[in-house]
Write an enzyme that holds these catalytic residues in place. Sequence first.
Site, PDB file in Angstrom:
ATOM      1  CG  ASP A 124       1.867 -36.550 -39.359  1.00 55.08           C
ATOM      2  OD1 ASP A 124       2.784 -36.863 -40.147  1.00 55.08           O
ATOM      3  OD2 ASP A 124       0.875 -35.879 -39.708  1.00 55.08           O
ATOM      4  CG  ASP A 136       2.057 -44.064 -43.980  1.00 59.36           C
ATOM      5  OD1 ASP A 136       1.343 -44.078 -44.996  1.00 59.36           O
ATOM      6  OD2 ASP A 136       2.813 -43.116 -43.687  1.00 59.36           O
ATOM      7  CD  GLU A 179       1.993 -41.966 -47.401  1.00 54.51           C
ATOM      8  OE1 GLU A 179       1.685 -41.055 -48.193  1.00 54.51           O
ATOM      9  OE2 GLU A 179       2.413 -41.753 -46.249  1.00 54.51           O
TER      10      GLU A 179
END
Length: 223
Positions: free
Chosen positions: A36, A122, A124
Amino acid sequence: STRPMSLSTSLLSLIFISFVLFTLSGNQVDATLGVDLSQPCSAGGFQCLRNNGYTFAVIRCYMSVGRVDPNCVNSVRAAKAGGMLHVDVYIFPCPKCGNGHQQVVDVVNTLRSAGASMLWLDIEGTQYWLGDQGRNRAFFEQLLSGVSATGQHTGIYTSRSQWDPIMGDSYTRGSGFDLWYAHYDGRASFSDFSPFAGWRKPAIKQFAGDKALCGCGVDLNYY
């Protein structure tokens, strides 16, 4: 004296030994590796990665500052041109910008010309979120609303250490989606995984970060 082993017994023993060796080596035989990245990478870079055994790519398509990544479409096209077998994208959302629904819609609309196999959300970094689990969950629901509206195949990138402070372990709304988790132990294996927040098994593991390969800055992943 010892009685000679019969042919059938020898054959069964060989089959059993082969089975054990296959089972022990299964994680390596079946390993699929990928990368990624949040920075541009050329078609030549992706081809080099492909030649070195990395067969899928996940490319950032939305940034924490609250806009579509301008490199996204070209990177998706470069990954495909470089021979990547699967090309996904991920959204690093901007909770403080609001309207998670539209953030997802903007990414999906941007990708219509380039195409992507899957979209990852995502989750986080508490510093990017809203400082309150109730508000964080409400924003996450906005993201899921955008997913529902677009019909885009979607998964969640997070780990227990991130999900728990942002959403809380009792909040299991993400567990209906595939999980991509991070644990930088350098091992292409799910043997380290422990269930959390409703997820019983992972789909992808990010096992190493911040690597420079083939002229591209990447993290390493496995499934």
